[in-house]
Design an enzyme around this catalytic site. Structure first.
Site, PDB file in Angstrom:
ATOM      1  CG  ASP A 102      -1.707  -1.179   1.435  1.00 55.16           C
ATOM      2  OD1 ASP A 102      -2.066  -1.797   0.415  1.00 55.16           O
ATOM      3  OD2 ASP A 102      -1.993  -1.518   2.597  1.00 55.16           O
TER       4      ASP A 102
HETATM    5  N1  URA Z   1      -0.850  -6.024   3.930  1.00 61.67           N
HETATM    6  C1  URA Z   1      -1.389  -4.794   3.944  1.00 61.67           C
HETATM    7  O1  URA Z   1      -2.416  -4.573   4.560  1.00 61.67           O
HETATM    8  N2  URA Z   1      -0.775  -3.810   3.276  1.00 61.67           N
HETATM    9  C2  URA Z   1       0.385  -4.003   2.601  1.00 61.67           C
HETATM   10  O2  URA Z   1       0.917  -3.047   2.018  1.00 61.67           O
HETATM   11  C3  URA Z   1       0.928  -5.280   2.592  1.00 61.67           C
HETATM   12  C4  URA Z   1       0.293  -6.276   3.265  1.00 61.67           C
END
Ligand code: URA
Length: 241
Positions: A102
Protein backbone atom coordinates in the site's frame (compact mmCIF):
# COMPACT_ATOMS: atom_id res chain seq x y z
CA UNK A 1 26.91 -5.94 -21.44
CA UNK A 2 30.51 -6.05 -22.64
CA UNK A 3 31.01 -8.44 -25.54
CA UNK A 4 33.70 -10.35 -23.70
CA UNK A 5 31.41 -10.93 -20.72
CA UNK A 6 28.52 -11.77 -23.02
CA UNK A 7 30.52 -14.58 -24.68
CA UNK A 8 31.63 -15.90 -21.30
CA UNK A 9 28.04 -15.85 -19.97
CA UNK A 10 26.85 -17.67 -23.08
CA UNK A 11 29.39 -20.41 -22.37
CA UNK A 12 31.49 -19.76 -25.48
CA UNK A 13 34.77 -19.57 -23.53
CA UNK A 14 36.24 -18.06 -20.37
CA UNK A 15 36.46 -14.27 -20.27
CA UNK A 16 40.15 -14.32 -21.08
CA UNK A 17 39.74 -16.80 -23.95
CA UNK A 18 36.78 -14.76 -25.24
CA UNK A 19 39.01 -11.71 -25.42
CA UNK A 20 41.43 -13.64 -27.64
CA UNK A 21 38.59 -14.90 -29.85
CA UNK A 22 37.35 -11.32 -30.28
CA UNK A 23 40.85 -9.98 -30.99
CA UNK A 24 41.30 -12.65 -33.66
CA UNK A 25 38.36 -11.16 -35.58
CA UNK A 26 36.20 -14.25 -35.20
CA UNK A 27 33.24 -12.42 -33.70
CA UNK A 28 30.59 -10.43 -35.54
CA UNK A 29 27.83 -8.26 -34.11
CA UNK A 30 25.01 -7.53 -36.52
CA UNK A 31 27.19 -8.84 -39.37
CA UNK A 32 30.21 -6.61 -38.62
CA UNK A 33 33.48 -7.93 -37.25
CA UNK A 34 34.12 -6.45 -33.81
CA UNK A 35 37.57 -6.50 -32.22
CA UNK A 36 36.90 -4.46 -29.11
CA UNK A 37 36.00 -6.73 -26.14
CA UNK A 38 34.30 -3.77 -24.43
CA UNK A 39 31.72 -3.35 -27.21
CA UNK A 40 28.29 -3.09 -25.64
CA UNK A 41 25.89 -5.84 -26.71
CA UNK A 42 22.42 -6.80 -25.58
CA UNK A 43 20.09 -9.73 -25.91
CA UNK A 44 18.63 -8.36 -29.18
CA UNK A 45 22.00 -8.27 -30.95
CA UNK A 46 22.95 -10.93 -33.49
CA UNK A 47 26.28 -12.13 -32.08
CA UNK A 48 28.19 -14.82 -33.96
CA UNK A 49 31.46 -16.65 -33.49
CA UNK A 50 32.96 -18.09 -36.68
CA UNK A 51 29.59 -17.46 -38.28
CA UNK A 52 27.58 -19.49 -35.71
CA UNK A 53 24.96 -17.58 -33.69
CA UNK A 54 25.55 -17.30 -29.96
CA UNK A 55 22.40 -17.92 -27.92
CA UNK A 56 21.17 -14.68 -26.34
CA UNK A 57 22.19 -14.13 -22.76
CA UNK A 58 19.56 -13.02 -20.35
CA UNK A 59 20.81 -11.32 -17.26
CA UNK A 60 18.17 -10.53 -14.75
CA UNK A 61 18.34 -7.47 -12.60
CA UNK A 62 16.65 -7.43 -9.22
CA UNK A 63 16.65 -4.40 -6.96
CA UNK A 64 15.66 -4.48 -3.32
CA UNK A 65 14.04 -1.19 -2.33
CA UNK A 66 12.99 0.07 1.09
CA UNK A 67 9.84 1.88 0.10
CA UNK A 68 8.97 5.04 2.02
CA UNK A 69 5.37 5.97 2.79
CA UNK A 70 3.64 8.02 0.09
CA UNK A 71 5.33 6.15 -2.76
CA UNK A 72 3.14 3.79 -4.79
CA UNK A 73 4.32 0.34 -5.79
CA UNK A 74 2.86 0.27 -9.29
CA UNK A 75 5.14 1.01 -12.24
CA UNK A 76 3.03 4.08 -13.09
CA UNK A 77 0.51 6.08 -11.14
CA UNK A 78 -2.50 7.69 -12.74
CA UNK A 79 -2.46 10.40 -10.06
CA UNK A 80 1.16 11.32 -10.74
CA UNK A 81 2.44 10.15 -7.36
CA UNK A 82 6.08 8.98 -7.11
CA UNK A 83 6.51 5.25 -7.76
CA UNK A 84 9.05 2.72 -6.47
CA UNK A 85 10.45 2.52 -10.00
CA UNK A 86 11.38 6.22 -9.72
CA UNK A 87 13.57 5.38 -6.71
CA UNK A 88 16.12 3.32 -8.69
CA UNK A 89 18.34 4.72 -11.44
CA UNK A 90 16.67 4.81 -14.85
CA UNK A 91 18.12 2.27 -17.25
CA UNK A 92 17.14 0.69 -20.50
CA UNK A 93 15.27 -2.13 -18.79
CA UNK A 94 11.66 -2.06 -17.93
CA UNK A 95 11.28 -2.85 -14.26
CA UNK A 96 8.25 -4.38 -12.60
CA UNK A 97 7.46 -4.28 -8.90
CA UNK A 98 7.12 -7.78 -7.42
CA UNK A 99 3.74 -7.70 -5.71
CA UNK A 100 2.33 -4.61 -4.05
CA UNK A 101 2.61 -2.60 -0.89
CA UNK A 102 0.00 0.00 0.00
CA UNK A 103 1.11 3.60 -0.49
CA UNK A 104 1.22 4.03 3.30
CA UNK A 105 3.15 0.78 3.92
CA UNK A 106 6.94 1.03 4.13
CA UNK A 107 9.63 -1.59 3.69
CA UNK A 108 10.95 -4.21 1.35
CA UNK A 109 9.78 -4.43 -2.22
CA UNK A 110 11.61 -5.96 -5.17
CA UNK A 111 11.86 -4.59 -8.69
CA UNK A 112 12.91 -6.79 -11.58
CA UNK A 113 12.92 -7.03 -15.36
CA UNK A 114 12.28 -10.77 -15.08
CA UNK A 115 8.53 -11.29 -15.38
CA UNK A 116 8.87 -15.02 -14.73
CA UNK A 117 10.63 -14.46 -11.41
CA UNK A 118 8.04 -11.85 -10.42
CA UNK A 119 5.24 -14.32 -11.20
CA UNK A 120 6.90 -17.10 -9.20
CA UNK A 121 7.34 -14.92 -6.15
CA UNK A 122 3.76 -13.66 -6.19
CA UNK A 123 1.80 -16.72 -7.36
CA UNK A 124 -0.53 -17.82 -4.53
CA UNK A 125 0.34 -21.47 -5.18
CA UNK A 126 3.88 -21.01 -3.88
CA UNK A 127 2.98 -19.25 -0.66
CA UNK A 128 6.28 -17.37 -0.44
CA UNK A 129 6.36 -16.00 3.12
CA UNK A 130 6.25 -12.26 3.70
CA UNK A 131 7.05 -10.81 7.11
CA UNK A 132 5.47 -7.60 8.40
CA UNK A 133 5.83 -5.51 11.51
CA UNK A 134 2.54 -3.87 12.40
CA UNK A 135 1.92 -1.26 15.06
CA UNK A 136 -1.74 -1.50 15.99
CA UNK A 137 -4.26 0.43 18.03
CA UNK A 138 -5.04 -1.03 21.45
CA UNK A 139 -3.37 -3.84 23.36
CA UNK A 140 -3.57 -7.21 21.59
CA UNK A 141 -4.80 -9.95 23.91
CA UNK A 142 -4.34 -13.71 23.57
CA UNK A 143 -7.75 -14.22 21.96
CA UNK A 144 -7.00 -11.73 19.16
CA UNK A 145 -3.57 -13.27 18.68
CA UNK A 146 -5.08 -16.73 18.35
CA UNK A 147 -7.60 -15.50 15.79
CA UNK A 148 -4.86 -13.93 13.66
CA UNK A 149 -2.87 -17.16 13.82
CA UNK A 150 -5.76 -19.51 13.07
CA UNK A 151 -7.32 -17.47 10.27
CA UNK A 152 -9.63 -14.49 10.10
CA UNK A 153 -12.90 -14.36 8.16
CA UNK A 154 -12.57 -11.55 5.58
CA UNK A 155 -15.00 -10.56 2.83
CA UNK A 156 -12.85 -12.47 0.30
CA UNK A 157 -12.64 -15.59 2.46
CA UNK A 158 -10.81 -16.92 5.48
CA UNK A 159 -7.09 -16.21 5.75
CA UNK A 160 -4.58 -19.07 5.90
CA UNK A 161 -2.97 -19.91 9.22
CA UNK A 162 -0.21 -17.38 9.89
CA UNK A 163 2.73 -17.05 12.24
CA UNK A 164 2.06 -14.10 14.50
CA UNK A 165 4.28 -12.98 17.37
CA UNK A 166 3.40 -10.28 19.84
CA UNK A 167 6.53 -8.20 20.28
CA UNK A 168 4.76 -5.91 22.73
CA UNK A 169 1.01 -5.25 23.30
CA UNK A 170 0.88 -2.84 20.32
CA UNK A 171 3.37 -4.43 17.93
CA UNK A 172 2.96 -7.64 15.96
CA UNK A 173 5.29 -9.54 13.69
CA UNK A 174 3.18 -11.39 11.14
CA UNK A 175 4.40 -13.95 8.60
CA UNK A 176 1.84 -14.40 5.84
CA UNK A 177 1.88 -16.85 2.98
CA UNK A 178 -0.75 -14.99 1.00
CA UNK A 179 -0.72 -11.58 -0.61
CA UNK A 180 -4.29 -10.35 -0.67
CA UNK A 181 -5.04 -6.68 -0.99
CA UNK A 182 -4.49 -4.81 2.29
CA UNK A 183 -4.46 -8.15 4.01
CA UNK A 184 -2.58 -7.27 7.20
CA UNK A 185 -4.67 -4.14 7.67
CA UNK A 186 -7.92 -6.03 7.13
CA UNK A 187 -6.90 -8.90 9.43
CA UNK A 188 -5.91 -6.60 12.27
CA UNK A 189 -9.01 -4.47 11.81
CA UNK A 190 -11.18 -7.62 11.89
CA UNK A 191 -9.83 -8.54 15.34
CA UNK A 192 -10.38 -5.03 16.68
CA UNK A 193 -6.86 -3.59 16.30
CA UNK A 194 -6.58 -1.26 13.30
CA UNK A 195 -3.05 -0.87 11.93
CA UNK A 196 -1.34 2.43 12.66
CA UNK A 197 1.93 1.69 10.87
CA UNK A 198 2.98 -1.21 8.67
CA UNK A 199 6.40 -2.24 7.44
CA UNK A 200 7.49 -5.27 5.43
CA UNK A 201 10.82 -6.56 6.66
CA UNK A 202 11.27 -9.79 4.71
CA UNK A 203 10.22 -11.46 1.48
CA UNK A 204 11.11 -15.15 1.10
CA UNK A 205 14.84 -15.48 1.82
CA UNK A 206 15.53 -11.75 1.62
CA UNK A 207 15.61 -9.37 4.55
CA UNK A 208 15.33 -5.59 4.22
CA UNK A 209 18.62 -5.52 6.16
CA UNK A 210 20.34 -2.19 6.51
CA UNK A 211 18.56 -0.44 3.67
CA UNK A 212 17.07 2.79 4.92
CA UNK A 213 13.77 4.14 3.62
CA UNK A 214 14.21 5.38 0.06
CA UNK A 215 17.41 3.37 -0.44
CA UNK A 216 17.89 0.52 -2.90
CA UNK A 217 20.53 -2.01 -3.82
CA UNK A 218 21.01 -4.46 -6.69
CA UNK A 219 20.98 -8.09 -5.58
CA UNK A 220 23.94 -10.29 -6.45
CA UNK A 221 23.67 -13.55 -8.42
CA UNK A 222 23.55 -15.66 -5.24
CA UNK A 223 20.65 -13.66 -3.81
CA UNK A 224 18.76 -13.83 -7.12
CA UNK A 225 19.25 -17.60 -7.17
CA UNK A 226 17.95 -17.86 -3.58
CA UNK A 227 14.80 -15.98 -4.71
CA UNK A 228 14.38 -18.35 -7.65
CA UNK A 229 14.67 -21.31 -5.27
CA UNK A 230 12.16 -19.91 -2.74
CA UNK A 231 8.86 -20.72 -4.45
CA UNK A 232 7.83 -24.29 -3.64
CA UNK A 233 4.37 -25.52 -4.56
CA UNK A 234 2.33 -26.12 -1.42
CA UNK A 235 -0.40 -28.73 -1.48
CA UNK A 236 -3.51 -27.87 0.44
CA UNK A 237 -6.64 -29.95 0.54
CA UNK A 238 -9.33 -28.55 -1.72
CA UNK A 239 -6.98 -26.44 -3.76
CA UNK A 240 -6.25 -27.35 -7.35
CA UNK A 241 -2.79 -27.01 -8.96
N1 URA B 1 -0.85 -6.02 3.93
C1 URA B 1 -1.39 -4.79 3.94
O1 URA B 1 -2.42 -4.57 4.56
N2 URA B 1 -0.78 -3.81 3.28
C2 URA B 1 0.39 -4.00 2.60
O2 URA B 1 0.92 -3.05 2.02
C3 URA B 1 0.93 -5.28 2.59
C4 URA B 1 0.29 -6.28 3.27
Amino acid sequence: MRLQKYLAHAGVASRRASEAIIAAGRVTVGGTVVRDPATDVGEDDDVRVDGSPVAPVRVTVVFAVNKPAGVVSTAQDTHGRPTVVDLVPAGTRRLYPVGRLDADTTGLILLTDDGELADLLTHPRYEVPKVYLARVAGAVDDAALRQLRDGVELDDGRTLPATVERINPHTLRLTLREGRKRQVRRMCEAVGHPVEALRRVRLGPLDVGRLREGEWRALDAREVQALRDAPKPVRRPGRRG
